[in-house]
Design an enzyme around this catalytic site. Structure first.
Site, PDB file in Angstrom:
ATOM      1  N   GLU A 165       0.856  -1.176   0.000  1.00 53.96           N
ATOM      2  CA  GLU A 165       0.000   0.000   0.000  1.00 53.96           C
ATOM      3  C   GLU A 165       0.896   1.229   0.000  1.00 53.96           C
ATOM      4  O   GLU A 165       1.955   1.219   0.619  1.00 53.96           O
ATOM      5  CB  GLU A 165      -0.902   0.059   1.243  1.00 53.96           C
ATOM      6  CG  GLU A 165      -1.989  -0.977   1.295  1.00 53.96           C
ATOM      7  CD  GLU A 165      -1.525  -2.296   1.898  1.00 53.96           C
ATOM      8  OE1 GLU A 165      -2.232  -3.290   1.743  1.00 53.96           O
ATOM      9  OE2 GLU A 165      -0.438  -2.327   2.522  1.00 53.96           O
ATOM     10  N   TYR A 170       7.186   2.269  -8.064  1.00 54.52           N
ATOM     11  CA  TYR A 170       6.508   0.981  -8.146  1.00 54.52           C
ATOM     12  C   TYR A 170       6.027   0.691  -9.567  1.00 54.52           C
ATOM     13  O   TYR A 170       6.204  -0.421 -10.073  1.00 54.52           O
ATOM     14  CB  TYR A 170       5.352   0.912  -7.146  1.00 54.52           C
ATOM     15  CG  TYR A 170       5.786   1.160  -5.716  1.00 54.52           C
ATOM     16  CD1 TYR A 170       6.960   0.598  -5.211  1.00 54.52           C
ATOM     17  CD2 TYR A 170       5.056   1.955  -4.859  1.00 54.52           C
ATOM     18  CE1 TYR A 170       7.364   0.820  -3.908  1.00 54.52           C
ATOM     19  CE2 TYR A 170       5.457   2.187  -3.556  1.00 54.52           C
ATOM     20  CZ  TYR A 170       6.611   1.620  -3.088  1.00 54.52           C
ATOM     21  OH  TYR A 170       7.022   1.847  -1.802  1.00 54.52           O
TER      22      TYR A 170
END
Length: 151
Positions: free
Chosen positions: A97, A109
């Site tokens: 998260e 990411y």
């Protein structure tokens, strides 16, 4: 990472995050057997990660690079280490998260192959209430078939 390292890890956590984990969070992760790593350059700690494995899933719970070392590729190196660990244990996915406002981390990411899976409404504390968390995942099926050399 060991319990004796928690004080210095927690100090870095407080420097790097407006809403840091508590010292107890790190202690609980270590006592719970979560895989926790320190990363150093020239004997200086520059970051850490905390990872939980459940069945064939690896959950990156915390990744941090100290503020004065950010922007030098260390976050990518730490992330690649976590992905390598997941491949070694034949995990099928790495999930994490990230704050909806943390565009820099989201770009890291995404550039590593993670995709947005969903949004967790009100997941993180914020100065004005709560902030959404973006759940991201990296499917490891292709990476494990091709080998770890892609990292």
């Amino acid at each position: 990472m060991q319990l004796a390292d928690v004080d210095k890890v927690w100090q870095m956590e407080k420097q790097a995050n407006r809403f840091p984990w508590t010292k107890g969070n790190f202690e609980d992760c270590l006592k719970g057997g979560y895989r926790s790593f320190l990363y150093s350059v020239a004997d200086e700690m520059i970051g850490y990660s905390v990872v939980q494995s459940v069945l064939d899933e690896v959950h990156l719970l915390n990744i941090c690079v100290k503020p004065t070392s950010q922007g030098n590729g260390f976050g990518r190196q730490i992330l690649n280490h976590v992905i390598g660990l997941a491949l070694e244990q034949s995990a099928s996915i790495v999930v994490l998260e990230v704050r909806a406002s943390n565009f820099r981390a989201q770009q890291l990411y995404l550039s590593t192959g993670f995709n947005e899976m969903s949004v967790r409404r009100g997941y993180y504390p914020a100065e004005q209430g709560r902030e959404d968390g973006v759940l991201m995942g990296l499917e490891l099926g292709m990476l494990s078939q091709l080998g770890q050399n892609l990292l």
